[in-house]
Scaffold this active site. Structure first.
Site, PDB file in Angstrom:
ATOM      1  N   ASN A   9      33.482  43.146  34.395  1.00 42.02           N
ATOM      2  CA  ASN A   9      33.778  44.054  35.671  1.00 42.02           C
ATOM      3  C   ASN A   9      35.280  44.358  35.528  1.00 42.02           C
ATOM      4  OD1 ASN A   9      31.085  43.548  36.497  1.00 42.02           O
ATOM      5  ND2 ASN A   9      31.623  41.965  37.811  1.00 42.02           N
ATOM      6  N   GLU A  53      34.855  43.217  35.525  1.00 41.78           N
ATOM      7  CA  GLU A  53      35.728  42.233  35.167  1.00 41.78           C
ATOM      8  C   GLU A  53      35.950  41.336  36.169  1.00 41.78           C
ATOM      9  OE1 GLU A  53      37.016  44.466  31.022  1.00 41.78           O
ATOM     10  OE2 GLU A  53      38.588  44.078  32.620  1.00 41.78           O
TER      11      GLU A  53
END
Length: 286
Positions: free
Chosen positions: A119, A190
């Site tokens: 992400n 992330e």
């Protein structure tokens, strides 16, 4: 020979025809963006995906939060004022191009070695905010950065903090008002769990990451919806977390073309911009 007059009926095969420009890691002047918009119009592209802030810099001058651009832009000249934004939006509109701002607030987090999700953006990729508001960001500039982020510098929003949620909604609201588009990208890729585990303020306070992220997302997306915006998220928000996302939320597929089918299977609309096919900096592009 074909006699005049000639009538041609045509329509695009794809309603969304976008181009993303990363102006956070590499600043582009207003004239550079104008040149880009001109070129887009020649090939009938209709969405300028403006990646305007990230961990590396925050060049967007947001009313009420101007100290971020002052402290985190690459230089005093490498900023986009509200007047610049209005000009770019108008210049694009005259050419039939919508401006979708990406990371009107930087992304949620960055992927670490121990994390299996991929992400970025809110609440990651938000290290830049720490230069002006250090109390809102966990593991800011933590070392070694590879443990706490997918790319330096490390840092992501304290998504479980009510104070940070209020801060984020205010920032998103102020940024969203600069852009008339009905779409607004909030990020969500992330996320690094180690960042929160090692945070001295114990941001998650015993809560599961998914639970905290769900609350954070519902509140921030609610603010955008009240402004008439449809949230756009990175694909991980759909595929890697069990979140309460409205059915009209749009997912940006960026990791792999194979993920497009998985997003569609969950009933979400998506923008297909996978790095294995479309990222020019990854040697792709067609």
């Amino acid at each position: 020979m074909i006699g005049a007059p000639v009538e041609i009926q045509d329509s695009p095969a794809y309603l969304y025809r976008g181009f993303l420009l990363d102006a956070a890691r590499n600043f582009f002047s207003v004239s550079d963006i104008e040149r880009t918009l001109d070129t887009m119009s020649w090939v009938h592209m209709n969405t300028f995906h403006w990646h305007v802030v990230d961990s590396q810099s925050f060049p967007l001058v947001v009313p009420g939060f101007t100290d971020m651009a002052e402290k985190v832009a690459y230089s005093a000249d490498a900023v986009y004022t509200p007047q610049n934004v209005a000009h770019i939006v108008s210049y694009a509109g005259q050419r039939g191009i919508d401006v979708l701002v990406v990371r009107g607030i930087p992304r949620l987090g960055t992927k670490g070695k121990e994390v299996n999700v991929r992400n970025r953006k809110t609440p990651g990729h938000t290290s830049a905010i720490s230069k002006a508001y250090p109390e809102q960001v966990a593991c800011a500039d933590a070392k070694p950065w590879g443990t706490y982020a997918n790319e330096p510098p490390a840092g992501q929003l304290r998504l479980a903090s009510l104070v940070t949620i209020d801060f984020t909604t205010s920032l998103l609201s102020a940024a969203a008002k600069l852009f008339p588009s009905t779409l607004f990208a909030t990020g969500g890729d992330e996320i690094n769990t180690r960042c929160y585990q090692d945070d001295p303020q114990q941001d998650l306070a015993g809560r599961m990451l998914n639970e905290a992220l769900d609350v954070f997302t519902q509140v921030t997306h609610g603010v955008l919806r009240n402004l008439g915006k449809t949230p756009v998220v990175w694909e991980e928000m759909v595929l890697n977390f069990n979140l309460t996302l409205s059915n009209d939320t749009i997912a940006l597929v960026w990791i792999s073309s194979e993920d497009a089918a998985a997003v569609a299977a969950k009933g979400f609309r998506f923008i297909h911009a996978a790095s294995n096919s479309f990222y020019l900096d990854c040697g792709a592009g067609g």
